[in-house]
Design a protein around this motif. Structure first.
Motif, PDB file in Angstrom:
ATOM      1  N   TYR A  14      32.496  58.707  66.908  1.00 14.48           N
ATOM      2  CA  TYR A  14      31.725  57.461  66.952  1.00 14.48           C
ATOM      3  C   TYR A  14      31.538  57.159  68.440  1.00 14.48           C
ATOM      4  CZ  TYR A  14      33.206  56.819  62.073  1.00 14.48           C
ATOM      5  OH  TYR A  14      33.436  56.969  60.728  1.00 14.48           O
ATOM      6  N   THR A  17      34.478  57.945  70.809  1.00 13.81           N
ATOM      7  CA  THR A  17      35.752  58.049  70.083  1.00 13.81           C
ATOM      8  C   THR A  17      35.735  59.208  69.101  1.00 13.81           C
ATOM      9  OG1 THR A  17      35.749  55.637  70.101  1.00 13.81           O
ATOM     10  CG2 THR A  17      37.454  56.709  68.749  1.00 13.81           C
ATOM     11  N   ALA A  19      36.673  61.177  66.001  1.00 12.86           N
ATOM     12  CA  ALA A  19      37.314  60.767  64.744  1.00 12.86           C
ATOM     13  C   ALA A  19      37.777  61.990  63.954  1.00 12.86           C
ATOM     14  CB  ALA A  19      36.353  59.930  63.914  1.00 12.86           C
ATOM     15  N   PRO A  38      47.828  59.087  59.353  1.00 18.25           N
ATOM     16  CA  PRO A  38      48.074  57.686  59.713  1.00 18.25           C
ATOM     17  C   PRO A  38      46.800  56.845  59.670  1.00 18.25           C
ATOM     18  CG  PRO A  38      48.798  59.198  61.470  1.00 18.25           C
ATOM     19  CD  PRO A  38      48.101  60.022  60.443  1.00 18.25           C
ATOM     20  N   ASN A  39      46.941  55.543  59.837  1.00 17.20           N
ATOM     21  CA  ASN A  39      45.766  54.665  59.921  1.00 17.20           C
ATOM     22  C   ASN A  39      44.885  55.102  61.074  1.00 17.20           C
ATOM     23  OD1 ASN A  39      46.532  52.986  57.841  1.00 17.20           O
ATOM     24  ND2 ASN A  39      47.672  51.611  59.188  1.00 17.20           N
ATOM     25  N   GLY A  40      43.591  55.125  60.839  1.00 21.46           N
ATOM     26  CA  GLY A  40      42.655  55.455  61.909  1.00 21.46           C
ATOM     27  C   GLY A  40      42.654  56.929  62.283  1.00 21.46           C
ATOM     28  N   SER A  41      43.160  57.792  61.385  1.00 24.51           N
ATOM     29  CA  SER A  41      43.277  59.218  61.718  1.00 24.51           C
ATOM     30  C   SER A  41      42.038  60.019  61.317  1.00 24.51           C
ATOM     31  CB  SER A  41      44.517  59.806  61.045  1.00 24.51           C
ATOM     32  OG  SER A  41      44.395  59.699  59.639  1.00 24.51           O
ATOM     33  N   GLY A  42      41.031  59.353  60.749  1.00 20.58           N
ATOM     34  CA  GLY A  42      39.787  60.053  60.435  1.00 20.58           C
ATOM     35  C   GLY A  42      39.623  60.444  58.971  1.00 20.58           C
ATOM     36  N   LYS A  43      40.468  59.906  58.094  1.00 15.98           N
ATOM     37  CA  LYS A  43      40.393  60.298  56.674  1.00 15.98           C
ATOM     38  C   LYS A  43      39.075  59.872  56.037  1.00 15.98           C
ATOM     39  CE  LYS A  43      44.136  57.972  55.629  1.00 15.98           C
ATOM     40  NZ  LYS A  43      44.464  57.410  56.972  1.00 15.98           N
ATOM     41  N   THR A  44      38.749  58.583  56.202  1.00 12.61           N
ATOM     42  CA  THR A  44      37.499  58.088  55.601  1.00 12.61           C
ATOM     43  C   THR A  44      36.300  58.795  56.230  1.00 12.61           C
ATOM     44  OG1 THR A  44      38.488  55.953  55.121  1.00 12.61           O
ATOM     45  CG2 THR A  44      36.087  56.018  55.220  1.00 12.61           C
ATOM     46  N   THR A  45      36.370  58.988  57.541  1.00 11.33           N
ATOM     47  CA  THR A  45      35.274  59.690  58.227  1.00 11.33           C
ATOM     48  C   THR A  45      35.104  61.098  57.658  1.00 11.33           C
ATOM     49  OG1 THR A  45      35.745  58.419  60.226  1.00 11.33           O
ATOM     50  CG2 THR A  45      34.420  60.425  60.491  1.00 11.33           C
TER      51      THR A  45
HETATM   52  P1  ADP Z   1      41.240  56.406  58.410  1.00 13.47           P
HETATM   53  O1  ADP Z   1      40.380  56.488  57.186  1.00 13.47           O
HETATM   54  O2  ADP Z   1      42.192  57.555  58.535  1.00 13.47           O
HETATM   55  O3  ADP Z   1      41.948  55.095  58.555  1.00 13.47           O
HETATM   56  P2  ADP Z   1      38.707  56.310  59.848  1.00 13.47           P
HETATM   57  O4  ADP Z   1      37.986  57.543  59.488  1.00 13.47           O
HETATM   58  O5  ADP Z   1      38.309  55.055  59.156  1.00 13.47           O
HETATM   59  O6  ADP Z   1      40.289  56.556  59.694  1.00 13.47           O
HETATM   60  O7  ADP Z   1      38.573  56.050  61.423  1.00 13.47           O
HETATM   61  C1  ADP Z   1      38.832  57.067  62.387  1.00 13.47           C
HETATM   62  C2  ADP Z   1      38.591  56.515  63.784  1.00 13.47           C
HETATM   63  O8  ADP Z   1      37.220  56.185  63.952  1.00 13.47           O
HETATM   64  C3  ADP Z   1      39.363  55.245  64.098  1.00 13.47           C
HETATM   65  O9  ADP Z   1      39.696  55.270  65.463  1.00 13.47           O
HETATM   66  C4  ADP Z   1      38.358  54.159  63.805  1.00 13.47           C
HETATM   67  O10 ADP Z   1      38.639  53.010  64.570  1.00 13.47           O
HETATM   68  C5  ADP Z   1      37.053  54.804  64.238  1.00 13.47           C
HETATM   69  N1  ADP Z   1      35.911  54.317  63.439  1.00 13.47           N
HETATM   70  C6  ADP Z   1      35.784  54.328  62.102  1.00 13.47           C
HETATM   71  N2  ADP Z   1      34.598  53.857  61.705  1.00 13.47           N
HETATM   72  C7  ADP Z   1      33.940  53.526  62.831  1.00 13.47           C
HETATM   73  C8  ADP Z   1      32.643  52.998  63.104  1.00 13.47           C
HETATM   74  N3  ADP Z   1      31.788  52.704  62.114  1.00 13.47           N
HETATM   75  N4  ADP Z   1      32.299  52.796  64.392  1.00 13.47           N
HETATM   76  C9  ADP Z   1      33.158  53.080  65.404  1.00 13.47           C
HETATM   77  N5  ADP Z   1      34.376  53.598  65.227  1.00 13.47           N
HETATM   78  C10 ADP Z   1      34.776  53.832  63.952  1.00 13.47           C
END
Ligand code: ADP
Length: 246
Positions: A14, A17, A19, A38-45
């Motif tokens: 992003y 950053t 991801a 962990p939280n913010g580790s890129g799972k949803t991405t």
């Molecule tokens: P998880 O699902 O493991 O919690 P995410 O995939 O949501 O992790 O996020 C991975 C990283 O990307 C984190 O640092 C998060 O802050 C960042 N991030 C997620 N979505 C966005 C976005 N739409 N814009 C900017 N940064 C993002």
């Protein structure tokens, strides 16, 4: 056999950053893959990249053997996003209407026949929400809403269920019942990819584990994961590991 999902050397940031960095993994037909980190580790991405909701900066994603940007059989995928338990407050659509829409997607024609209507009823029955058929989705509890979305995926005869922390905000009893439902759907042949913060749930239920923290730390079966250092390495000193109490 063609993989249901194939991710090759995929990187996504992003802005500045990163991801997801250079991740390669595949999900075979009938797999139950637990995606942890962990939280913010890129799972949803990573899940969004798998489903074509985000395009990778580099690397390649295939769904059912097709490049994800050319994939058009959306009804083969049931996706329950993180927002599914909390969102949809005002949705003026009943459970039956929502599940019926799933059936339209599968049937590909605008008039449903008797078999289609039976499939809608059966899908609601399978997930245990027949009694809620005429309730508005927006009026359901989080757990009931999860089931409604899964029923819609079943009605569309989805082959892949992708679930992003589906039991956040769901009470413990409903959560256990929900995971039992996932097990039985997986046994019936549906491929599952599940993001779940409770590692115990994943090691109990999944066949395979992908453990990420931007990079992939482990991809393989549960036993080799439990024996490896991947968990400690991926979670590092974040202290976010959630243990499951039995
Ligand atoms: P998880 O699902 O493991 O919690 P995410 O995939 O949501 O992790 O996020 C991975 C990283 O990307 C984190 O640092 C998060 O802050 C960042 N991030 C997620 N979505 C966005 C976005 N739409 N814009 C900017 N940064 C993002």
């Amino acid at each position: 056999m063609t993989d249901v999902v194939s991710v090759k050397d995929v990187t996504f940031a992003y802005g500045e950053t990163p991801a997801v960095s250079d991740v390669t993994l595949s999900i075979e037909e009938g797999d139950f893959l637990g995606l942890i980190g962990p939280n913010g580790s890129g799972k949803t991405t990573l899940l969004h990249l798998m489903l074509g909701l985000l395009a990778p900066d580099s690397g390649r994603v295939e769904l059912f053997g097709e490049p994800v940007d050319e994939f058009t059989d959306g009804e083969r995928i049931g996706y329950v996003s993180q927002k599914a338990t909390s969102g949809g407050g005002g949705m003026p659509v009943t459970v039956r209407e929502s599940v019926t829409m799933g059936r339209f997607a599968h049937a590909g024609h605008s008039r449903l026949d008797e078999d289609d209507r039976a499939a809608v009823s059966e899908a609601m029955e399978t997930v245990g929400i027949s009694g809620l058929a005429d309730r508005r989705i927006g009026r359901l509890s989080g757990g009931q809403r999860q089931r409604a979305y899964i029923a819609r995926a079943l009605a569309s005869e989805a082959d892949l269920l992708a679930l992003d922390e589906p039991t956040v905000g769901v009470d413990a009893e409903s959560r256990d019942a929900f995971y039992a439902l996932l097990d039985s759907l997986n046994e019936s042949g549906i491929t599952i990819v599940l993001i779940e913060h409770d590692i115990g749930v994943v090691t109990d239920r999944a066949d395979r584990i992908a453990c990420i923290n931007t990079e992939l730390f482990h991809h393989g079966d549960v036993d080799s994961f439990v024996e490896s250092d991947a968990l400690a390495e991926a979670y590092g000193a974040t202290g976010q590991v959630v243990h499951h109490d039995h």
